[in-house]
Design a protein around this motif. Structure first.
Motif, mmCIF file in Angstrom:
data_model
loop_
_atom_site.group_PDB
_atom_site.id
_atom_site.type_symbol
_atom_site.label_atom_id
_atom_site.label_comp_id
_atom_site.label_asym_id
_atom_site.label_seq_id
_atom_site.Cartn_x
_atom_site.Cartn_y
_atom_site.Cartn_z
ATOM 1 N N VAL A 39 11.534 20.741 -12.258
ATOM 2 C CA VAL A 39 11.581 21.948 -11.434
ATOM 3 C C VAL A 39 12.997 22.514 -11.322
ATOM 4 C CG1 VAL A 39 9.532 21.340 -10.117
ATOM 5 C CG2 VAL A 39 11.755 20.601 -9.276
ATOM 6 N N THR A 40 13.909 22.055 -12.163
ATOM 7 C CA THR A 40 15.265 22.610 -12.139
ATOM 8 C C THR A 40 15.326 23.909 -12.938
ATOM 9 O OG1 THR A 40 15.897 21.281 -14.063
ATOM 10 C CG2 THR A 40 16.381 20.374 -11.879
ATOM 11 N N SER A 41 16.353 24.704 -12.637
ATOM 12 C CA SER A 41 16.621 25.946 -13.363
ATOM 13 C C SER A 41 18.060 25.930 -13.868
ATOM 14 C CB SER A 41 16.439 27.161 -12.440
ATOM 15 O OG SER A 41 15.106 27.321 -12.032
ATOM 16 N N PHE A 42 18.280 26.613 -14.962
ATOM 17 C CA PHE A 42 19.627 26.849 -15.472
ATOM 18 C C PHE A 42 20.009 28.271 -15.080
ATOM 19 C CE2 PHE A 42 17.729 23.687 -18.325
ATOM 20 C CZ PHE A 42 18.613 22.655 -18.134
ATOM 21 N N LEU A 43 21.169 28.435 -14.446
ATOM 22 C CA LEU A 43 21.544 29.713 -13.862
ATOM 23 C C LEU A 43 22.457 30.501 -14.789
ATOM 24 C CD1 LEU A 43 22.342 28.461 -10.246
ATOM 25 C CD2 LEU A 43 20.214 29.492 -11.076
ATOM 26 N N PRO A 44 22.204 31.799 -14.952
ATOM 27 C CA PRO A 44 23.118 32.633 -15.742
ATOM 28 C C PRO A 44 24.540 32.569 -15.185
ATOM 29 C CG PRO A 44 21.083 33.827 -15.263
ATOM 30 C CD PRO A 44 21.044 32.564 -14.453
ATOM 31 N N GLY A 45 25.491 32.469 -16.078
ATOM 32 C CA GLY A 45 26.889 32.429 -15.676
ATOM 33 C C GLY A 45 27.423 31.044 -15.386
ATOM 34 N N TRP A 46 26.543 30.036 -15.375
ATOM 35 C CA TRP A 46 26.952 28.655 -15.107
ATOM 36 C C TRP A 46 26.843 27.821 -16.379
ATOM 37 C CZ3 TRP A 46 28.568 26.404 -10.449
ATOM 38 C CH2 TRP A 46 28.549 27.252 -9.331
ATOM 39 N N GLU A 47 27.849 26.993 -16.640
ATOM 40 C CA GLU A 47 27.861 26.117 -17.802
ATOM 41 C C GLU A 47 27.642 24.669 -17.372
ATOM 42 O OE1 GLU A 47 31.403 26.556 -20.101
ATOM 43 O OE2 GLU A 47 31.347 28.747 -20.055
ATOM 44 N N ASN A 48 26.864 23.936 -18.171
ATOM 45 C CA ASN A 48 26.630 22.503 -17.939
ATOM 46 C C ASN A 48 26.225 22.238 -16.482
ATOM 47 O OD1 ASN A 48 27.354 21.853 -20.620
ATOM 48 N ND2 ASN A 48 29.513 21.829 -20.043
ATOM 49 N N SER A 49 25.334 23.061 -15.983
ATOM 50 C CA SER A 49 24.905 22.987 -14.595
ATOM 51 C C SER A 49 23.405 23.226 -14.506
ATOM 52 C CB SER A 49 25.624 24.047 -13.743
ATOM 53 O OG SER A 49 27.026 23.952 -13.877
ATOM 54 N N ARG A 50 22.809 22.691 -13.439
ATOM 55 C CA ARG A 50 21.405 22.954 -13.166
ATOM 56 C C ARG A 50 21.212 23.038 -11.664
ATOM 57 N NH1 ARG A 50 17.987 17.317 -14.145
ATOM 58 N NH2 ARG A 50 19.270 15.955 -12.817
ATOM 59 N N ALA A 51 20.089 23.650 -11.250
ATOM 60 C CA ALA A 51 19.872 23.869 -9.821
ATOM 61 C C ALA A 51 18.411 23.663 -9.465
ATOM 62 C CB ALA A 51 20.301 25.276 -9.434
ATOM 63 N N TRP A 52 18.214 23.077 -8.290
ATOM 64 C CA TRP A 52 16.903 23.065 -7.649
ATOM 65 C C TRP A 52 16.886 24.230 -6.661
ATOM 66 C CZ3 TRP A 52 19.464 18.686 -9.055
ATOM 67 C CH2 TRP A 52 18.753 17.693 -9.726
ATOM 68 N N VAL A 53 15.971 25.163 -6.843
ATOM 69 C CA VAL A 53 15.829 26.273 -5.905
ATOM 70 C C VAL A 53 14.838 25.835 -4.833
ATOM 71 C CG1 VAL A 53 15.189 28.680 -5.589
ATOM 72 C CG2 VAL A 53 16.367 27.958 -7.686
ATOM 73 N N LEU A 54 15.338 25.605 -3.629
ATOM 74 C CA LEU A 54 14.518 25.073 -2.549
ATOM 75 C C LEU A 54 13.882 26.168 -1.710
ATOM 76 C CD1 LEU A 54 16.978 22.278 -1.379
ATOM 77 C CD2 LEU A 54 15.121 22.090 -3.039
ATOM 78 N N ALA A 55 14.529 27.319 -1.615
ATOM 79 C CA ALA A 55 13.997 28.418 -0.819
ATOM 80 C C ALA A 55 14.428 29.736 -1.439
ATOM 81 C CB ALA A 55 14.496 28.335 0.624
ATOM 82 N N ARG A 56 13.548 30.729 -1.350
ATOM 83 C CA ARG A 56 13.844 32.084 -1.789
ATOM 84 C C ARG A 56 13.098 33.034 -0.866
ATOM 85 N NH1 ARG A 56 10.212 34.352 -6.561
ATOM 86 N NH2 ARG A 56 10.424 36.098 -5.102
ATOM 87 N N PRO A 57 13.591 34.262 -0.676
ATOM 88 C CA PRO A 57 12.871 35.175 0.201
ATOM 89 C C PRO A 57 11.433 35.406 -0.278
ATOM 90 C CG PRO A 57 15.070 36.013 -0.255
ATOM 91 C CD PRO A 57 14.854 34.845 -1.172
ATOM 92 N N LEU A 58 10.505 35.296 0.654
ATOM 93 C CA LEU A 58 9.096 35.544 0.375
ATOM 94 C C LEU A 58 8.554 36.526 1.410
ATOM 95 C CD1 LEU A 58 7.566 31.996 -0.340
ATOM 96 C CD2 LEU A 58 8.094 33.786 -2.003
ATOM 97 N N SER A 59 7.959 37.598 0.970
ATOM 98 C CA SER A 59 7.401 38.577 1.897
ATOM 99 C C SER A 59 6.351 37.918 2.784
ATOM 100 C CB SER A 59 6.761 39.740 1.126
ATOM 101 O OG SER A 59 7.735 40.429 0.371
ATOM 102 N N GLY A 60 6.456 38.146 4.084
ATOM 103 C CA GLY A 60 5.523 37.575 5.034
ATOM 104 C C GLY A 60 5.818 36.143 5.419
ATOM 105 N N PHE A 61 6.920 35.587 4.885
ATOM 106 C CA PHE A 61 7.294 34.213 5.243
ATOM 107 C C PHE A 61 8.745 34.249 5.727
ATOM 108 C CE2 PHE A 61 8.312 29.701 4.168
ATOM 109 C CZ PHE A 61 7.358 29.104 4.979
#
Length: 269
Positions: A39-61
């Protein structure tokens, strides 16, 4: 002090897929076991890095923030980490170290380091060490107000800021506040909340602020809406506005979590 962070990896085939993850209209619980490699993502602009996105804006939440756990390998990093000029950020380093430069001012981050990065800042972060740098990153679009200046950047650490005990609790419940609550320049607070074993929130908090709660250390029983859930290191709780909440710290060590909330602004109509 210790700072939990996703372990990654993947459970073997003997694992039971029936877990404790929950997503409701009022709250979500993402247990540490769900933060796997897949469930990791590789982010644009980042080298040799990965991220777990735990929260993002959700309409109605919950709609005001995003929260990441970022792992930067030795030699990795970014000269253009933030793509949104309106976004401000907070970083808390869980382990390892990195060199952070904000508008030309350099800072060496280590375990427990805390940085506030205002919107529109030119910043970069690189790991020049031999071990991965792992940090929590919270992003929020800044709400400017006429006559109120944008906050300045600052870098401190969990060890440098003393927790403030809450009233009427004999010191078992305290909050490490990295920003003065009365400073109206800030429209979000990212604090560390600490409960000693047996400490509790003695009422069901119910309020307009949204929350992200990442458990850094210890264990607790946590009330979310009408449900009590057991949480521990690496678990993430995500609460929309007005979700009732309380907790009772269990176990033999302090229960600590990184807490996001939106503050100090009129409600957008």
């Amino acid at each position: 002090m210790s700072y939990a962070f996703p372990k990654g990896g993947l459970p073997d085939q003997s694992g039971n897929p029936e877990g404790t993850a929950v997503f409701t209209e009022a709250y979500a619980v993402l247990p540490a076991v769900t933060h796997t490699d897949i469930v990791t993502s590789f982010l644009p602009g980042w080298e040799n890095s990965r991220a777990w996105v735990l929260a993002r804006p959700l309409s109605g939440f919950a709609e005001t923030f995003a929260q990441y756990a970022v792992e930067v390998a030795p030699g990795g990093g970014s000269d253009n980490p933030e793509p949104d000029v309106s976004a401000q950020g907070v970083i808390l380093v869980a382990s390892g170290g990195a060199r952070l430069v904000i508008d030309g001012s350099g800072h060496d981050l280590t375990e427990g380091s805390y940085a506030y990065i205002p919107p529109g800042s030119g910043w970069r972060l690189w790991n020049r060490g031999d071990a991965p740098c792992r940090f929590h990153w919270i992003r929020k679009s800044y709400q400017p107000v006429p006559g109120i200046e944008v906050p300045e950047p600052f870098v401190t650490s969990d060890r440098e800021v003393h927790p403030i005990p809450m009233p009427e609790c004999d010191g078992v419940w305290a909050t490490t506040r990295f920003v003065d609550p009365a400073d109206l320049r800030h429209d979000m607070h990212v604090n560390i909340v600490t409960f000693q074993p047996g400490g509790r929130i003695p009422f069901a908090e119910t309020h307009v602020m949204e929350h992200g709660l990442y458990v850094l250390q210890g264990r607790a029983e946590y009330l979310l809406n009408t449900d009590w859930v057991s949480v521990g290191p690496g678990d993430f709780m995500w609460l929309r506005a007005f979700c009732p909440q309380a907790c009772i710290a269990t176990g033999s060590e302090p229960f600590r979590y990184l807490l996001y909330k939106d503050v100090n602004r009129h409600v957008r109509l």
